[in-house]
Design a protein around this motif. Sequence first.
Motif, short mmCIF file in Angstrom:
data_model
loop_
_atom_site.label_atom_id
_atom_site.label_comp_id
_atom_site.label_asym_id
_atom_site.label_seq_id
_atom_site.Cartn_x
_atom_site.Cartn_y
_atom_site.Cartn_z
N TYR A 1 100.85 42.26 61.65
CA TYR A 1 99.56 41.56 61.68
C TYR A 1 99.44 40.55 60.54
N GLY A 2 99.68 40.99 59.34
CA GLY A 2 99.48 40.11 58.19
C GLY A 2 100.34 38.87 58.21
N ILE A 3 101.53 38.99 58.77
CA ILE A 3 102.45 37.85 58.85
C ILE A 3 102.74 37.47 60.29
N GLY A 4 102.86 38.46 61.16
CA GLY A 4 103.27 38.21 62.54
C GLY A 4 102.37 37.25 63.30
N LEU A 5 101.06 37.30 63.02
CA LEU A 5 100.14 36.46 63.78
C LEU A 5 100.11 35.02 63.32
N THR A 6 100.90 34.68 62.27
CA THR A 6 100.98 33.27 61.89
C THR A 6 101.61 32.44 63.01
N VAL A 7 102.43 33.08 63.82
CA VAL A 7 103.04 32.37 64.95
C VAL A 7 101.96 31.87 65.89
N ASN A 8 100.95 32.71 66.15
CA ASN A 8 99.85 32.29 67.02
C ASN A 8 99.12 31.08 66.44
N GLY A 9 98.87 31.14 65.13
CA GLY A 9 98.13 30.07 64.50
C GLY A 9 98.86 28.73 64.53
N ARG A 10 100.17 28.80 64.31
CA ARG A 10 100.93 27.56 64.20
C ARG A 10 101.33 26.97 65.56
N TYR A 11 101.72 27.85 66.50
CA TYR A 11 102.34 27.36 67.72
C TYR A 11 101.50 27.57 68.98
N TRP A 12 100.54 28.48 68.97
CA TRP A 12 99.72 28.70 70.16
C TRP A 12 98.36 28.04 69.98
N PHE A 13 97.64 28.40 68.92
CA PHE A 13 96.36 27.76 68.66
C PHE A 13 96.54 26.33 68.15
N GLY A 14 97.59 26.10 67.36
CA GLY A 14 97.84 24.77 66.85
C GLY A 14 96.72 24.25 65.97
N LEU A 15 96.13 25.11 65.16
CA LEU A 15 94.98 24.73 64.36
C LEU A 15 95.35 23.87 63.16
N THR A 16 94.44 23.01 62.78
CA THR A 16 94.56 22.25 61.54
C THR A 16 93.33 22.54 60.69
#
Length: 245
Positions: free
Chosen positions: A172-187
């Motif tokens: 969770y603490g690190i694994g979900l960074t993939v969602n933020g960077r590549y799925w949500f694509g947030l800035t």
Amino acid sequence: MAVKDSEVRWSFEELGFHSRRLANVLSGACGLNQQDRVFLVLPSVPEGASSMWSISKQFCPLTGTVLLPGTSQLTARDMLHRLQTSEAHCVITDESLAPLLDAVASQCSSLQHKLLVSPTKREGWMNFGDLVRYASSDHECVETRIYDPMTIFFTSGTTGSPKMTQHSHSSYGIGLTVNGRYWFGLTERDVLLNMSDTGWAKSAWSSVYVPWCDPVRTEECYIGDFYLTGYRFVMDEDGYLGFVG
């Protein structure tokens, strides 16, 4: 913290300030140790964010305790099952749910501390605001391993009693960074409106871990029962509101 009508805004600096104070309350006044479990049952209020952040902060866990979020729709029976199954040491909730917890607390031998998020007092409870207000804002992160437990969610219980699902600091603490960077694509300029109740895993995904993952961090505040991040994309040029739930 700036307050305007019912709106509360915290900068990352302010969130860190309040979270470190709460971390000192959990490890000091409550005497919690690493991997002790904290049952958090709150609606979408700033205290919920600081609690989640202080217990399971990404990349630098403040206390090493394990977060167990619960939806504010839980009944006394639901709470009893979760407290007994998890053997939680501490509970954090508000005045609307405290009576339900009091009704079952005597059946939960592991429960040692009850923190009340309320301007009023309640017998047998420690006041969350008073403790945090007078706690030190200096706190050093504890050392944890990537596979140490960080948070536990309960399943919905559709086909039986709700079961615990445990997640680590890695998953969770690190694994979900993939969602933020590549799925949500947030800035840092994007807006994310999460409509999930704070007791569900979706709230953790979309209100903390995904929008705040490094290297991009959105700015976050509360609007009613929702999280709102940043200042852009609340409504785009075509009039569409972007949100998740």
